[in-house]
Motif scaffolding. Structure first.
Motif, PDB file in Angstrom:
ATOM      1  N   PHE A 117      -3.979  16.212  -8.719  1.00 12.20           N
ATOM      2  CA  PHE A 117      -4.388  16.838  -7.342  1.00 12.20           C
ATOM      3  C   PHE A 117      -5.673  17.777  -8.082  1.00 12.20           C
ATOM      4  CE2 PHE A 117      -0.637  15.316  -5.689  1.00 12.20           C
ATOM      5  CZ  PHE A 117      -0.962  14.350  -4.882  1.00 12.20           C
ATOM      6  N   MET A 118      -6.116  18.416  -7.222  1.00 14.09           N
ATOM      7  CA  MET A 118      -7.131  19.377  -7.151  1.00 14.09           C
ATOM      8  C   MET A 118      -7.646  20.000  -6.433  1.00 14.09           C
ATOM      9  SD  MET A 118     -10.956  17.156  -7.933  1.00 14.09           S
ATOM     10  CE  MET A 118     -11.644  19.365  -7.579  1.00 14.09           C
ATOM     11  N   GLU A 158      -7.734  13.214  -7.314  1.00 11.20           N
ATOM     12  CA  GLU A 158      -9.286  13.090  -8.027  1.00 11.20           C
ATOM     13  C   GLU A 158      -7.938  11.986  -9.152  1.00 11.20           C
ATOM     14  OE1 GLU A 158     -11.979  12.386  -8.032  1.00 11.20           O
ATOM     15  OE2 GLU A 158     -12.806  14.209  -7.085  1.00 11.20           O
ATOM     16  N   HIS A 159      -8.311   9.785  -8.496  1.00  9.33           N
ATOM     17  CA  HIS A 159      -7.317   9.270  -8.258  1.00  9.33           C
ATOM     18  C   HIS A 159      -8.010   8.243  -9.896  1.00  9.33           C
ATOM     19  CE1 HIS A 159      -5.751   5.398  -8.373  1.00  9.33           C
ATOM     20  NE2 HIS A 159      -4.011   5.799  -8.428  1.00  9.33           N
ATOM     21  N   PRO A 160      -7.119   8.239 -10.787  1.00  5.51           N
ATOM     22  CA  PRO A 160      -8.081   7.838 -12.488  1.00  5.51           C
ATOM     23  C   PRO A 160      -8.647   6.517 -12.228  1.00  5.51           C
ATOM     24  CG  PRO A 160      -5.822   7.622 -12.485  1.00  5.51           C
ATOM     25  CD  PRO A 160      -6.322   8.444 -10.967  1.00  5.51           C
ATOM     26  N   GLU A 161      -8.109   5.663 -11.003  1.00  4.07           N
ATOM     27  CA  GLU A 161      -8.806   4.529 -10.607  1.00  4.07           C
ATOM     28  C   GLU A 161      -9.787   4.838  -9.594  1.00  4.07           C
ATOM     29  OE1 GLU A 161      -5.738   1.419 -11.095  1.00  4.07           O
ATOM     30  OE2 GLU A 161      -4.851   2.241 -12.787  1.00  4.07           O
ATOM     31  N   HIS A 162      -9.200   5.076  -8.375  1.00  5.66           N
ATOM     32  CA  HIS A 162     -10.251   4.767  -6.976  1.00  5.66           C
ATOM     33  C   HIS A 162     -10.550   6.124  -7.297  1.00  5.66           C
ATOM     34  CE1 HIS A 162      -7.179   1.501  -6.810  1.00  5.66           C
ATOM     35  NE2 HIS A 162      -5.833   2.339  -7.053  1.00  5.66           N
ATOM     36  N   LYS A 199       0.749  -1.156  -0.059  1.00  4.53           N
ATOM     37  CA  LYS A 199       0.165   0.229   0.243  1.00  4.53           C
ATOM     38  C   LYS A 199       0.901   1.435   0.459  1.00  4.53           C
ATOM     39  CE  LYS A 199      -3.408   2.609   2.291  1.00  4.53           C
ATOM     40  NZ  LYS A 199      -4.299   2.639   4.231  1.00  4.53           N
ATOM     41  N   ASN A 200       1.923   0.996   1.037  1.00  9.01           N
ATOM     42  CA  ASN A 200       2.863   2.442   0.660  1.00  9.01           C
ATOM     43  C   ASN A 200       3.820   2.905  -0.875  1.00  9.01           C
ATOM     44  OD1 ASN A 200       2.199   2.835   3.664  1.00  9.01           O
ATOM     45  ND2 ASN A 200       3.507   2.151   4.147  1.00  9.01           N
ATOM     46  N   LEU A 201       3.610   1.507  -0.872  1.00  8.59           N
ATOM     47  CA  LEU A 201       4.552   1.106  -2.472  1.00  8.59           C
ATOM     48  C   LEU A 201       3.964   2.242  -3.540  1.00  8.59           C
ATOM     49  CD1 LEU A 201       7.552   0.573  -3.900  1.00  8.59           C
ATOM     50  CD2 LEU A 201       6.416  -1.500  -4.396  1.00  8.59           C
ATOM     51  N   ALA A 202       2.856   1.564  -3.390  1.00  6.22           N
ATOM     52  CA  ALA A 202       1.311   1.925  -4.876  1.00  6.22           C
ATOM     53  C   ALA A 202       1.270   3.460  -4.470  1.00  6.22           C
ATOM     54  CB  ALA A 202       0.248   1.419  -4.375  1.00  6.22           C
ATOM     55  N   THR A 211       4.070   5.907  -5.691  1.00  6.65           N
ATOM     56  CA  THR A 211       4.300   5.977  -7.195  1.00  6.65           C
ATOM     57  C   THR A 211       3.466   6.679  -7.146  1.00  6.65           C
ATOM     58  OG1 THR A 211       5.287   3.432  -6.919  1.00  6.65           O
ATOM     59  CG2 THR A 211       4.116   4.054  -8.927  1.00  6.65           C
ATOM     60  N   GLY A 212       1.857   6.582  -6.731  1.00  8.09           N
ATOM     61  CA  GLY A 212       0.746   6.610  -7.310  1.00  8.09           C
ATOM     62  C   GLY A 212       0.544   8.042  -7.071  1.00  8.09           C
ATOM     63  N   ILE A 213       1.724   9.581  -5.914  1.00  8.17           N
ATOM     64  CA  ILE A 213       1.241  10.544  -6.244  1.00  8.17           C
ATOM     65  C   ILE A 213       3.067  11.254  -6.654  1.00  8.17           C
ATOM     66  CG2 ILE A 213       2.500  12.579  -3.933  1.00  8.17           C
ATOM     67  CD1 ILE A 213       1.777  10.567  -1.747  1.00  8.17           C
ATOM     68  N   HIS A 214       3.701  10.625  -6.915  1.00 12.28           N
ATOM     69  CA  HIS A 214       4.563  11.351  -8.032  1.00 12.28           C
ATOM     70  C   HIS A 214       3.909  11.129  -9.005  1.00 12.28           C
ATOM     71  CE1 HIS A 214       7.908   9.963  -5.570  1.00 12.28           C
ATOM     72  NE2 HIS A 214       8.543  10.744  -6.307  1.00 12.28           N
ATOM     73  N   LYS A 215       3.318  10.164  -9.707  1.00 11.72           N
ATOM     74  CA  LYS A 215       2.364  10.435 -11.042  1.00 11.72           C
ATOM     75  C   LYS A 215       0.770  11.195 -10.357  1.00 11.72           C
ATOM     76  CE  LYS A 215       2.558   5.956 -12.523  1.00 11.72           C
ATOM     77  NZ  LYS A 215       1.820   4.638 -13.300  1.00 11.72           N
ATOM     78  N   ALA A 216       0.188  11.584  -9.771  1.00 13.84           N
ATOM     79  CA  ALA A 216      -0.661  11.794  -9.490  1.00 13.84           C
ATOM     80  C   ALA A 216      -0.211  14.184  -9.485  1.00 13.84           C
ATOM     81  CB  ALA A 216      -1.458  12.620  -8.176  1.00 13.84           C
TER      82      ALA A 216
END
Length: 725
Positions: free
Chosen positions: A469-470, A494-498, A452-455, A458-463
């Motif tokens: 982010f908004m 606003e995550h594209p999947e979650h 979960k932390n790994l995701a 990665t997710g924050i960098h991509k965001a």
């Protein structure tokens, strides 16, 4: 004479006319010269420059020609001095020659005679210089030859065809302790270490020449009266000798006369190689094996365990509270603590175990041959936790540290190095999460928070890269007039999947990993850009409240970054309010005060968020340039109203009014709360009573309405969780 061979000439006379005509005469015939008016000036120039020829007048006022010649002798210069003087007596000529004159010309001189004398004097001077140079070169060559042979750093030797020394230099005594005379006639084997005698046969008795000759072959020679061997490189070159002299050749008819060799002491190089090897595979602070050596040994241990059907264990150990000690007492104390910890850990090892420093305050243990029993691993883990309970004493400090230990077993927890280390690391973090100071074996259910932390990482960098982010904005209202005087920027993902991810789910992780600084900068840039649009639309007095994380407050670049953004979007500091928590202030009081004073100087107001839930203190309220206190929503919950529990809120508002601070209440949802705030003199409020967090365009419309008119928030399907960072 060419310019390359040009020699230095000085003309000395007190007659300017004669001086000038003589200088021109020499120039016509290709001689460049300097001139000096009188003896004093001549001495000054001679002190500054070496001359090959000096044309010197004798009779000059103050300092005459004889004085100049005596000065030349006193400073050990050797120019050719030609006297050009009106004095023609024998005594003058004799005295001049006694003082070192090369020749004596009478005034008026004959041009041809003068030029011939100059030519001969310069030629003789040139020959003398060449002769001195050759003598110097010969002496230097001879000295260098003696040095190379007799004081060479290497042992130089010659053997006869039977391997006996016929020559050896003095270096043998310094390196091995033998007198060179006692070795003449001795067989070379008296010097060779017994284990290298067989190899030495093909080196000391070398018969080959050229590229086939032995070079850089390592041997060990024995020191006299010592069992300690030294390492040498042997360079051998066979030669053939005759009564005609020494020569080289490939003719098979030539007689083999012996071997010439050079033995170089490479003890220092061997020690350096050992040092480099040690440094490459060990941690220099604790002198334990490092990560590279651990991986090498773990690879061998896995191969052995696989072949023999055995089990092994990998322990990952992290010291608890070490960072606090290191930060508060300094790196010197921290380094000493790591050394003492490593010494205690070594006491817990079995023979064949490997303890390595993995990095920082992390250690890794390799436990081979655990006899297919986890209990053996647990015993070592218990022993480690036990030995660390005793305090460490360093520079009058009594220090306590514990360890969180994760363990992985081969083969069930992994069959490769990386998998075992990773799983032991996961187990260690599981111990950290359960309160530290303990140990756990790895299990698969530990992977969930790890991945979960790994995701999240990665997710924050991509965001950040993909603008996921908004910002939403919650209106802030004047309690008395109902006017919207500003808004607080609230972060959403606003995550594209979650879908929409609450800040509560990712902000703590971002704070821990340092990613919060990048997120803060993103929020600052977009919020300042938005307030610029509101100002341009006709609401110049609007205020934007922006949260800054505790981690970001520690960054030296914070003030410069905010200043740059204000300038970029042409926004005044008076339109910005920075919200910080009480906890953030306590991390680095002095540093925070300095940064907040700089921000306040820009016109930016400072608000303490969630006031009353942390280290509320009048001390820091006086020290810091604070403008606003934000009352936490928990103090205004309906159940407190039912119990008439208003003490904390009343106190905060009274204290703020006394300190002339603005007060804003959060989480206002009912009219009863609103009426109460008016009654006690609270200035501002925000909450669902005025609207959920809204998009920027909705806030822009609200800013045009006076007094506040509740918007139709049912059409705005947006999460209302507030960013708590």
């Amino acid at each position: 004479m060419s310019k390359k061979e040009q020699q230095n000439i000085l003309i000395v006379d007190d007659d300017h006319t004669l001086l000038s005509s003589l200088k021109k005469l020499l120039a016509i015939h290709g001689y460049e010269s300097d001139s000096a008016v009188g003896g004093e000036e001549a001495i000054c120039q001679i002190n500054q420059k070496q001359y090959d020829l000096i044309l010197l007048d004798l009779h000059m006022p103050h300092v005459n020609g004889y004085d100049v010649m005596q000065h030349i002798r006193s400073i050990n210069q050797t120019p050719a001095v030609v006297i050009v003087s009106g004095e023609t007596s024998f005594e003058a000529a004799r005295k001049a020659c006694t003082n070192g004159a090369y020749d004596f010309l009478s005034k008026p001189y004959q041009t041809e005679e003068l030029l011939t004398t100059v030519k001969h004097a310069l030629k003789e001077k040139h020959l003398k210089k060449q002769n001195l140079l050759m003598q110097k070169q010969l002496k230097e060559s001879e000295r260098l030859h003696r040095y190379l042979v007799n004081t060479s750093p290497d042992i130089i030797y010659i053997l006869d065809p039977h391997g006996h020394f016929t020559f050896i230099n003095e270096r043998i005594e310094n390196l091995l302790g033998f007198d060179m005379k006692e070795l003449i006639g001795q067989h070379y084997s008296v010097l060779v270490h017994q284990d290298d005698v067989e190899q030495a046969k093909y080196i000391f008795n070398e018969r080959r020449i050229g590229e086939r000759a032995s070079t850089n072959i390592e041997l060990r020679l024995k020191c006299k009266d010592s069992d300690t061997p030294r390492y040498f490189e042997n360079k051998t070159l066979p030669i053939e000798l005759s009564s005609m002299g020494i020569y080289t050749g490939a003719d098979k008819n030539n007689d083999y006369l012996g071997t010439y060799g050079v033995a170089r002491d490479i003890t220092d190089r061997k020690q350096a190689e050992e040092t480099i090897t040690f440094q490459a595979y060990h941690d220099l602070l604790t002198r334990l094996p490092n990560r590279a050596l651990l991986r090498d040994r773990l690879s061998l241990a896995i191969s052995h365990a696989k072949r023999e059907g055995e089990m092994l264990a990998v322990m990952f150990l992290d010291l608890d509270r070490f960072k606090n000690i290191n930060d508060s007492l300094g790196h010197m104390i921290g380094d000493e603590l790591l050394q003492q910890v490593s010494n205690r850990l070594k006491e817990c090892l079995r023979e064949g175990d490997t303890l390595s420093r993995f990095g920082g305050d992390e250690f890794t243990l390799l436990l081979p041959k655990i006899n297919n029993h986890r209990g053996n691993v647990s015993k070592i883990a218990k022993k480690i936790t036990h030995v660390l309970r005793t305090p460490f004493f360093i520079d009058d400090h009594e220090l306590y540290v514990s360890a969180s230990i994760g363990m992985a077993i081969y083969p069930q927890d992994g069959t490769s190095m990386d998998t075992l280390i990773k799983n032991a690391d996961i187990a260690m973090y599981h111990v950290k999460g359960q309160g530290k100071n303990g140990y756990q074996f790895y299990s698969e259910d530990m992977n969930t928070p790890y991945f979960k932390n790994l995701a999240l990482d990665t997710g924050i960098h991509k965001a950040l890269e993909n603008e996921e982010f908004m910002l939403l904005y919650q209106p802030q209202v004047n309690v008395k007039s109902g006017e919207v005087i500003g808004a607080e920027a609230l972060l959403r993902w606003e995550h594209p999947e979650h879908g929409c991810i609450s800040p509560d789910e990712f902000v703590p992780f971002a704070e821990e990993t340092g990613l919060m600084v990048e997120i803060d900068n993103w929020v600052l840039r977009h919020a300042i850009a938005e307030v610029a649009q509101w100002i341009n639309a006709g609401t110049p007095n609007v205020r934007m409240s922006i949260n800054i994380s505790a981690r970001h407050l520690l960054e030296d670049s914070l003030v410069d970054e905010i200043t740059q953004m204000l300038n970029e979007f042409d926004v005044s500091g008076k339109n910005i309010e920075i919200e910080i928590t009480e906890h953030a202030i306590m991390n680095d009081m002095d540093g925070v005060i300095h940064k907040l004073n700089q921000l306040s100087a820009l016109g930016i107001s400072i608000a303490i968020d969630d006031f009353g839930t942390g280290y509320s203190s009048l001390t820091y309220l006086h020290k810091l340039p604070i403008h606003t206190l934000k009352i936490d929503r928990s103090f205004l919950q309906e159940d407190r109203f039912d119990n008439n529990d208003h003490t904390i809120v009343n106190t905060i508002v009274a204290m703020a009014n006394g300190l002339k601070l603005n007060v804003i209440a959060e989480g206002i949802e009912t009219q009863r709360q609103m009426d109460y705030l008016r009654e006690i003199g609270c200035n501002e409020a925000q909450g669902f009573l005025f609207g959920k967090p809204l998009e920027a365009k909705v806030i822009a419309k609200l800013l045009e309405k006076k007094p506040f008119s509740l918007p139709d928030t049912n059409k705005t399907n947006i999460s209302s969780h507030k960013n708590q960072h």
